[in-house]
Scaffold this active site. Structure first.
Site, PDB file in Angstrom:
ATOM      1  N   TRP A   7      -4.754  -8.388  -5.221  1.00  0.00           N
ATOM      2  CA  TRP A   7      -4.907  -7.087  -4.567  1.00  0.00           C
ATOM      3  C   TRP A   7      -5.326  -6.094  -5.656  1.00  0.00           C
ATOM      4  O   TRP A   7      -4.630  -5.970  -6.679  1.00  0.00           O
ATOM      5  CB  TRP A   7      -3.560  -6.703  -3.947  1.00  0.00           C
ATOM      6  CG  TRP A   7      -3.559  -5.405  -3.202  1.00  0.00           C
ATOM      7  CD1 TRP A   7      -4.465  -4.975  -2.281  1.00  0.00           C
ATOM      8  CD2 TRP A   7      -2.562  -4.374  -3.299  1.00  0.00           C
ATOM      9  NE1 TRP A   7      -4.097  -3.743  -1.802  1.00  0.00           N
ATOM     10  CE2 TRP A   7      -2.939  -3.350  -2.408  1.00  0.00           C
ATOM     11  CE3 TRP A   7      -1.398  -4.217  -4.048  1.00  0.00           C
ATOM     12  CZ2 TRP A   7      -2.184  -2.186  -2.243  1.00  0.00           C
ATOM     13  CZ3 TRP A   7      -0.647  -3.067  -3.889  1.00  0.00           C
ATOM     14  CH2 TRP A   7      -1.050  -2.063  -2.983  1.00  0.00           C
TER      15      TRP A   7
ATOM     16  N   ASP B 216       5.680  -9.598  -5.377  1.00  0.00           N
ATOM     17  CA  ASP B 216       5.190  -8.577  -4.458  1.00  0.00           C
ATOM     18  C   ASP B 216       5.294  -9.178  -3.052  1.00  0.00           C
ATOM     19  O   ASP B 216       4.549 -10.094  -2.709  1.00  0.00           O
ATOM     20  CB  ASP B 216       3.740  -8.228  -4.801  1.00  0.00           C
ATOM     21  CG  ASP B 216       3.169  -7.147  -3.896  1.00  0.00           C
ATOM     22  OD1 ASP B 216       3.904  -6.653  -3.020  1.00  0.00           O
ATOM     23  OD2 ASP B 216       1.986  -6.795  -4.075  1.00  0.00           O
TER      24      ASP B 216
ATOM     25  N   LYS C 251       3.458  -3.864   7.032  1.00  0.00           N
ATOM     26  CA  LYS C 251       2.872  -4.852   7.934  1.00  0.00           C
ATOM     27  C   LYS C 251       3.892  -5.385   8.932  1.00  0.00           C
ATOM     28  O   LYS C 251       3.634  -5.435  10.127  1.00  0.00           O
ATOM     29  CB  LYS C 251       2.289  -6.039   7.137  1.00  0.00           C
ATOM     30  CG  LYS C 251       1.369  -5.638   5.995  1.00  0.00           C
ATOM     31  CD  LYS C 251       0.011  -5.177   6.469  1.00  0.00           C
ATOM     32  CE  LYS C 251      -0.607  -4.151   5.543  1.00  0.00           C
ATOM     33  NZ  LYS C 251      -1.136  -4.582   4.298  1.00  0.00           N
TER      34      LYS C 251
HETATM   35  N1  PMP Z   1       0.891  -5.618  -2.069  1.00  0.00           N
HETATM   36  C1  PMP Z   1      -0.024  -6.283  -1.373  1.00  0.00           C
HETATM   37  C2  PMP Z   1      -0.405  -7.647  -1.827  1.00  0.00           C
HETATM   38  C3  PMP Z   1      -0.624  -5.702  -0.256  1.00  0.00           C
HETATM   39  O1  PMP Z   1      -1.542  -6.398   0.423  1.00  0.00           O
HETATM   40  C4  PMP Z   1      -0.233  -4.410   0.137  1.00  0.00           C
HETATM   41  C5  PMP Z   1      -0.851  -3.765   1.331  1.00  0.00           C
HETATM   42  N2  PMP Z   1      -2.214  -3.835   1.419  1.00  0.00           N
HETATM   43  C6  PMP Z   1       0.743  -3.761  -0.629  1.00  0.00           C
HETATM   44  C7  PMP Z   1       1.279  -4.390  -1.718  1.00  0.00           C
HETATM   45  C8  PMP Z   1       1.275  -2.392  -0.392  1.00  0.00           C
HETATM   46  O2  PMP Z   1       1.178  -1.785   0.796  1.00  0.00           O
HETATM   47  P1  PMP Z   1       2.118  -0.537   1.121  1.00  0.00           P
HETATM   48  O3  PMP Z   1       2.102   0.361  -0.065  1.00  0.00           O
HETATM   49  O4  PMP Z   1       1.556   0.050   2.347  1.00  0.00           O
HETATM   50  O5  PMP Z   1       3.480  -1.108   1.356  1.00  0.00           O
END
Ligand code: PMP
Length: 376
Positions: free
Chosen positions: A105, A186, A223
């Protein structure tokens, strides 16, 4: 017929965003109870922190029972990673390097880099198999200096959709233990990937409980509960003893205080309300399985349509990959033709989001992919 496959959020079969009915119900209860708008404590809502750590590590977690976990509410996954990055920059030896998968990411490099940390890549994806480059991964992590931080995607790797098998996770954990590497998981898709909260948390639980590793875990409710804009998540440290957990929490709070003082209340209250009520918790699991199930159904349909439209290729990777995202293996010129000729929009590296696709539109996508493969 145009298709937006760049979307990073769940969409219904009709292509619309979805507020989970369980979230609406929890919000109705919160409103009815007359919640106030006072500040949360620096480390967040206690009921949320308790619920999020148990969701991650399991009700039977020996680490939780032993008081060896420090949990602080964060600003969703991104903010929790950033807090962890600030902690690493402040308390680990100068020069500590953070290893991220190649690819990963894209925001990982921003997050750790902006915290002042050096980043490197470890091999992960093998374009030849559209699968895991396990030997490359083991070689690169085996060469990382002891004390390095290794960022691992808990499940549903972004952007590839390729996860290690349980056996491979075992070897990675052993390598972390023998080389003194610090895993930083993560976990952005717990329950959203497979539809099962426990299955999607297998890897960090295994590292913490079976291998006894100290580690960090960032969690997100964007999500799995669809709380994208509410910014709810947490940073967890699993540590060797309770005294260290107390000190780590104290220092993490010190960092949070300077960054944003205290986290937002609304989303944390929703999570606590859902997890704390058996009926709502059950409803959430059903709705999560609905999202995961739709995405799996779209994968199955797409794989079948591709096998029919371009029978010369092995399309098995489409259903082997997990989560919302899929690496198609399309090259940049092929991606450019997808957009220019077929009006299918995706990231330049060939990544598509299955959330942006419906079963009804799978034949259109398969025909477009078959066309650009033939042309190139
Ligand atoms: N880590 C990964 C691998 C992700 O795909 C995402 C969302 N695209 C996030 C972290 C963080 O998303 P958020 O800050 O909305 O929780």
């Amino acid at each position: 017929d145009r298709l937006n496959l760049g979307v990073g959020a769940y969409r219904t079969e009709a292509g619309a965003p979805w507020v989970l009915p369980v979230v609406r119900e929890a919000e109705a209860r919160l409103l009815a109870s007359g919640v106030d708008k006072e500040y949360l404590p620096i480390d967040g809502l206690a009921a949320f922190n308790d619920a999020t750590a148990r969701l991650l590590l399991g009700d039977a977690s020996p680490a939780l029972a032993g008081g060896r976990v420090a949990t602080i509410q964060g600003l969703s996954g991104t903010g929790s990673l950033r807090l962890g990055a600030a902690f690493i920059a402040k308390f680990l030896p100068p020069g500590t390097t953070v290893y991220c998968s190649d690819p990963t990411w894209g925001n990982h490099f921003n997050i750790f880099g902006d915290a002042g940390l050096g980043t490197k890549r470890y091999r992960y994806f093998d374009p030849a198999t559209i699968g895991l480059d396990f030997e490359g991964l083991m070689a690169d992590l085996g060469a990382a200096p002891p004390g390095s931080v290794i960022v691992l995607h808990g499940c549903a790797h972004n952007p590839t959709g390729v996860d290690p098998s349980r056996e491979q996770w075992g070897a990675i954990a052993d390598l972390c233990a023998s080389r003194g590497l610090i895993p930083f998981f993560d976990v952005a898709y717990q329950g959203f990937a497979s539809g099962d909260l426990d299955a999607d948390a297998w890897a960090p639980r295994f590292f913490a409980h079976e291998k006894g590793l100290e580690l960090l875990v960032a969690q997100s409710y964007s999500k799995n509960l669809g709380l994208y804009g509410e910014r709810v998540g947490a940073l967890n440290f699993v540590l060797a003893d309770p005294a260290t957990a107390g000190r780590v929490l104290s220092q993490a709070k010190r960092i949070a205080r300077a960054l944003y003082s205290n986290p937002p209340a609304h989303g944390a209250r929703i999570v606590a309300a859902v997890v704390g009520d058996p009926a709502l918790f059950g409803q959430w699991k059903v709705e999560m399985a609905t999202m995961a199930g739709r995405i799996k159904a779209v994968r199955t349909r797409l794989a079948a349509e591709l096998a029919a439209a371009a029978p010369g290729r092995d399309w098995g990777f489409v259903t082997r990959q997990i989560g919302m995202l899929s690496f198609t293996g399309l090259t940049p010129p092929q991606v450019a033709r997808m957009t220019a000729v077929h009006h299918v929009y995706m990231t330049g590296d060939g990544r598509i989001s299955l959330a942006g696709l419906s079963e009804a539109k799978a034949p259109y996508l398969a025909a477009a992919m078959a066309d650009v493969i033939k042309e190139a």
